[in-house]
Design an enzyme around this catalytic site. Structure first.
Site, short mmCIF file in Angstrom:
data_model
loop_
_atom_site.label_atom_id
_atom_site.label_comp_id
_atom_site.label_asym_id
_atom_site.label_seq_id
_atom_site.Cartn_x
_atom_site.Cartn_y
_atom_site.Cartn_z
N ASP A 22 -30.96 -55.68 33.27
CA ASP A 22 -31.08 -54.88 32.12
C ASP A 22 -31.12 -55.92 31.08
O ASP A 22 -32.13 -55.88 30.36
CB ASP A 22 -30.17 -54.23 32.43
CG ASP A 22 -30.69 -53.05 30.83
OD1 ASP A 22 -32.17 -52.73 30.97
OD2 ASP A 22 -29.99 -52.71 29.81
N ASP B 161 -26.07 -57.57 30.42
CA ASP B 161 -25.50 -57.28 30.94
C ASP B 161 -25.84 -57.64 32.07
O ASP B 161 -27.00 -58.75 32.52
CB ASP B 161 -24.33 -55.94 31.05
CG ASP B 161 -25.94 -54.99 30.67
OD1 ASP B 161 -26.77 -55.42 31.58
OD2 ASP B 161 -26.04 -53.65 30.79
N TYR C 277 -28.85 -44.72 29.68
CA TYR C 277 -29.99 -44.68 28.96
C TYR C 277 -30.43 -43.42 29.61
O TYR C 277 -31.21 -43.01 31.13
CB TYR C 277 -31.21 -45.67 30.48
CG TYR C 277 -30.71 -47.23 29.98
CD1 TYR C 277 -31.79 -47.16 29.12
CD2 TYR C 277 -30.58 -48.11 30.51
CE1 TYR C 277 -32.18 -48.91 27.81
CE2 TYR C 277 -30.37 -49.23 30.03
CZ TYR C 277 -31.20 -49.30 28.79
OH TYR C 277 -31.24 -50.99 28.46
N GLU D 23 -27.57 -58.29 20.95
CA GLU D 23 -27.88 -58.41 22.53
C GLU D 23 -29.65 -57.95 22.56
O GLU D 23 -30.62 -58.44 21.36
CB GLU D 23 -27.70 -57.60 22.98
CG GLU D 23 -28.03 -56.99 24.30
CD GLU D 23 -27.22 -55.99 25.54
OE1 GLU D 23 -27.06 -55.97 26.61
OE2 GLU D 23 -26.65 -54.88 24.39
#
Length: 986
Positions: A112, A115, A264, A486
């Protein structure tokens, strides 16, 4: 991710609200559009307008290069067996047992973000968005030479969806556990954790997940229909089955895949995915029932999209993202049906993002021009809306609107690529000063399960767009800032399409040749550290530590062994042999001491420390290194033992000292030497230093120089150095390529660059070649950095000189994104006064720097003339501030309460906080940008450390999502500490 709950993924429309400013509105619908063929990728009466409208200006950036790198990012995210077409040299096979816990092969797909969880919901949204971009801007992808690469990556993710859909009513929507995964920081090739598989089915459903995956596969079927009709038909079959599951078992997927709730969560529910999936199935099949189904959800009533707050409008204050499919649905339904209500819906959304709604609502803009919706992935939202704007611009006949949408999209794209106050790219490996420390485990390449080791990332994560700046353009390139730094597959999805659209609007960019080049390891991957553990008259005991810090790619090794070399000449001279010596180990971490083994007919022998069967891998302190203590002893009472002549004895520290890296103890992986120097008698052969490379050639292009040279015998790599003067001692290392070519990019225009190249191997480095040079063509000058100062009926602009500029020009508008009118050109002075203005009105200006190669415009600056003079440019002499508690985002059982503090004064607000009383009992679901605490009906709020000070002219946006029953809770008795501000409760 460093914590259990990844707040970046709470960025859905109902979880993190946005600040609305009262600015000028844009408006108006247009005449009904002719109904289009649903099978056409560019349906709509003006669908091809983008492709045939040629822009006069040259591209502001190399959009083809940016697109090339943005697509490459997806190859860095691949899970499973690495395909032979994957171009990321530092990635390897990973997670080859995914699905084994449920008896399936669920390898493949994408990790994703930074990670290693494969979250199906954002992956499906990403795949749909990429396929939409492939259809919408196919010409741009092809012109940039990236169409084939995009299709390879689309096939990769859809192949995974096929695996994850083993039967009609079963879909595996997640592989990997979020909290388990986030507890470890290391490269995914050596992943040490379990990765359980989670599913939805006819018993426990997931309409949002299944509906979005149906959309992704239907969209991909359109992409592959001409090149591989069999594959397209397979995708369409899966899409139909998944949509039936979504529509039959109506349920949010997080009710069944509960681990996804903290990452999510489907905040917007599933009606938007049911509409979205049906739209794409209609486009792919032409079956009217799907269109009817889609339209049934696009309502403000129950079971539909709902409304924007307390208004009668469909939602418009967000944008297309992994959770919300409303805005893409408006756009495609407007195109497919020509109905005015869908045009009104998409144009109200675009108005909110550009010039403002008729009511004066507008998304927040940073001082540098970024349309800023939310902190977590701020660039993602701006670029998602940019895709919507570019796609809808193809459909409108109103030239003003069309240009407004395109200008918005290009402004946001160029901001991300470098046209921002930091003059920095947010696309890794592209442009100037791009991020070096993204929050990404495998790119960082830690062997010690630590974000701080190594200090610098081992790998360049080319093409990944980071989350982005805050509402004041502030940004820190820090590995532990997962909010701003990120990366994620959904962050890049719309960027790919926008870059392809930019390539169509501004043709001329070309991708980099020979890209990407294989990375050369920057540090030792395998080595031995050693020291003397104990010594005596008859023995030597050595402690040796085997290190596996591999990263190109990272590997699990379970067949490592070391060799410690001894010269037994003194033993043999005493009439003894190796058989008289004893080899033992009193301490080991999975190793066994073996030997002695003679090297041919020599007096050299070696002892082996064999770790076969012990996994050593870059996965943490106890994983990447293993110790063994080896003792070689002569019989007691003898006097001949002397280790001084032993090849491996040299360089060892005294007993009690720390082990140090040594090259005279060799290390092997399954018999292949990976570290150290063998004595010649034991198999070591000295490799000659390679010869100096010949035929170095340099060819200049815009902003880059391509270099090539002839290969040198025995070379394992090369060192390329550059100078701008060509004088001895002025050459600095540019790159260490493994091959015989390199493209040096990001160069200034109109500059001569000199280069030399040398060849290297383990034995040393050759002399440098003779220098060659090439001159880059003169490019357009850098953009100016003007300031605007307001006076009485006038605004004065000043700017520093721009290198290479021959003259300057000034233009003016009444909004930051509006149409700019030329005021002056051919200026050589560094100032300009615009007079005869209306006091109280805000004016926006751009200053351009021009030379023979073109003109580069500054970002907008603004000022507001007044009879009192002063102010402008975002500053001023006011001292007031406003604290707003906004409760308008309320849906009867829950609410998003926003805390907005705007400092319009001249001094910072520090150490502020507030308390208030709610009219009803509440529970807090989540919050952002500070800490909320509830005692009874009393609520207190303390800002985070980063927003506890609000600078003059700045603002902050914090809030919480709350739940309640009964009457809507409303704040009262608001008390603010740290400042005395006007309090507004909405």
């Amino acid at each position: 991710m460093s914590r259990l709950i990844d707040g970046r993924r709470l960025g859905g429309r109902w979880a993190a609200p946005l600040l609305a400013l009262s600015l000028a509105a844009c408006g108006g619908g247009e005449t009904a559009q002719q109904k289009a063929n649903p099978m056409s990728a560019d349906a709509g009466s003006n669908a091809n307008a983008l492709a045939v409208t040629k822009a006069a200006a040259a591209p502001a950036y190399n959009y083809a290069e940016a697109l090339q790198k943005a697509i490459l990012f997806y190859e860095a995210q691949q899970s499973g067996k690495k395909p032979d077409w994957n171009r990321v040299s530092w990635r390897g096979d990973s997670r080859l047992t995914d699905g084994s816990d449920v008896g399936l092969d669920l390898t493949g797909g994408w990790y994703d973000a930074g990670d290693h969880v494969k979250f199906g919901f954002p992956a499906a949204s990403t795949a749909t968005q990429l396929a939409w971009g492939a259809l919408e801007f196919e010409a741009g992808h092809k012109d940039a030479g990236q169409h084939d690469a995009l299709l390879r990556n689309l096939r990769w993710i859809n192949d995974y969806f096929i695996k994850a859909h083993p039967s009609a009513n079963v879909f595996y929507g997640q592989v990997g556990n979020g909290s388990t995964d986030h507890s470890w920081w290391g490269p995914v090739e050596v992943y040490p954790k379990e990765a359980p598989a989670y599913k939805i089915d006819a018993t426990c459903g997931g309409s949002d997940l299944a509906g979005e995956t149906a959309a992704a596969m239907a969209a991909a079927s359109m992409v592959f229909k001409s090149s591989d009709p069999t594959y397209a038909a397979t995708l369409l079959t899966h899409a139909r089955q998944l949509y039936t599951l979504a529509d039959t078992k109506r349920q949010k997927y997080v009710e069944c895949i509960t681990d996804a709730q903290g990452y999510y969560n489907s905040w917007s529910g599933y009606s938007d995915e049911l509409a979205w999936g049906a739209i794409w199935l209609y486009r792919a099949t032409g079956e009217a029932a799907y269109l009817t189904k889609a339209e049934s959800f696009v309502t403000t009533g129950a079971g539909g999209f709902g409304s924007e707050g307390q208004t009668a409008y469909l939602p418009y204050k967000w944008t297309q993202d992994w959770d919300s499919k409303h805005y893409g649905s408006y756009l495609l339904l407007a195109r497919l049906t020509g109905k005015q209500k869908y045009k009104d819906a998409i144009e109200r959304n675009l108005a909110y993002w550009t010039t403002g709604t008729p009511e004066g609502e507008r998304v927040t803009y940073t001082p540098g021009g970024l349309a800023w919706l939310s902190q977590w992935g701020s660039l993602r939202y701006a670029l998602n809306e940019s895709f919507i704007a570019l796609a809808y611009a193809k459909d409108v006949t109103d030239a003003t609107k069309q240009q407004r949408y395109r200008d918005f999209a290009m402004q946001q794209l160029n901001y991300a690529l470098g046209s921002n106050p930091r003059r920095s790219s947010y696309l890794i490996g592209f442009g100037a000063n791009s991020p070096q420390h993204p929050h990404h485990r495998t790119a960082h390449g830690s062997w010690s399960d630590s974000q701080s080791l190594p200090t610098n990332h081992r790998h360049v994560l080319y093409g990944a767009m980071v989350g982005g700046p805050n509402a004041t353009d502030g940004y820190t390139d820090s590995i532990n800032d997962y909010v701003s730094n990120e990366v994620a597959i959904d962050y890049n999805a719309a960027v790919v399409g926008v870059l392809a659209g930019a390539q169509q609007l501004f043709p001329g960019s070309v991708p980099l040749a020979n890209f990407p080049q294989a990375e050369v390891p920057t540090d030792d991957q395998y080595f031995v550290e050693a020291a003397l553990n104990s010594t005596g008259n008859t023995y030597t005991e050595v402690k040796a530590v085997v290190n596996n810090r591999s990263g190109w790619p990272a590997r699990v090794a379970d067949k490592l062994s070391l060799r410690y070399y001894l010269d037994l000449s003194e033993v043999i001279a005493a009439g003894r042999s190796a058989a008289d010596l004893k080899v033992s180990s009193n301490y080991n971490e999975g190793g066994v001491a073996r030997g002695l083994v003679r090297c041919g007919a020599s007096n050299l022998y070696y002892v082996t420390g064999d770790f076969s069967g012990t996994k050593i891998y870059p996965g943490g302190q106890s994983a990447y290194k293993k110790e063994i203590q080896i003792r070689i002893a002569a019989p007691d009472g003898t006097t001949y033992w002397n280790p001084a002549n032993d090849p491996s004895y040299a360089g060892l520290g005294a007993p009690g000292t720390a082990a140090v890296k040594v090259s005279n103890i060799t290390l092997y992986d399954d018999g292949r030497k990976v570290w150290g120097n063998e004595p010649a008698a034991c198999g070591g052969v000295a490799l000659p230093v390679p010869a100096t490379p010949t035929s170095l050639a340099a060819t200049a292009g815009v902003g880059s120089i391509s270099l090539s040279w002839a290969a040198s015998t025995n070379a394992t790599g090369y060192s390329l150095k550059r100078s701008t003067s060509g004088t001895a001692g002025s050459f600095a290392l540019v790159a260490s390529p493994a091959g015989t070519s390199y493209v040096d990019s990001g160069l200034a225009g109109g500059t001569r660059y000199y280069y030399t190249v040398s060849a290297r191997n383990d034995s040393g480095e050759s002399a440098a070649s003779d220098a060659v040079w090439a001159s880059t063509p003169v490019g357009a000058p850098a953009s100016p950095a003007p300031t605007a100062t307001a006076g009485n009926a006038k605004v004065t602009l000043n700017w520093p000189a721009v290198t290479g500029a021959a003259s300057y020009e000034v233009s003016r508008a009444t909004s930051a994104t509006g149409g700019y009118t030329a005021l002056a050109s051919g200026l050589t002075a560094l100032t300009y006064a615009d007079s005869g203005l209306t006091n109280g009105s805000t004016y926006f200006y751009k200053v351009g720097a021009r030379n023979t190669a073109g003109v580069t415009l500054s970002d907008p600056v603004s000022a507001t003339p007044s009879a009192g003079g002063g102010g402008g440019g975002g500053g001023g002499g006011t001292t007031n501030c406003t604290l707003t508690l906004d409760t308008t985002s309320d849906w009867g059982s829950g609410q998003v309460l926003r805390v907005l503090l705007s400092n319009a004064g001249t001094t910072p607000i520090t150490n502020w906080g507030l308390s208030f009383t709610e009219s009803n009992t509440i529970t807090i679901a989540n919050s952002w940008s500070g800490t909320f605490a509830v005692t009874g009906n009393k609520v207190t709020f303390a800002p985070a450390s980063w927003n506890s000070t609000v600078q003059a002219g700045a603002s902050i946006d914090a809030g919480m999502q709350l739940g309640y029953s009964g009457a809507k809770p409303t704040p009262s008795a608001v008390v603010m500490t740290g400042a005395s501000c006007t309090v507004v409760v909405k």
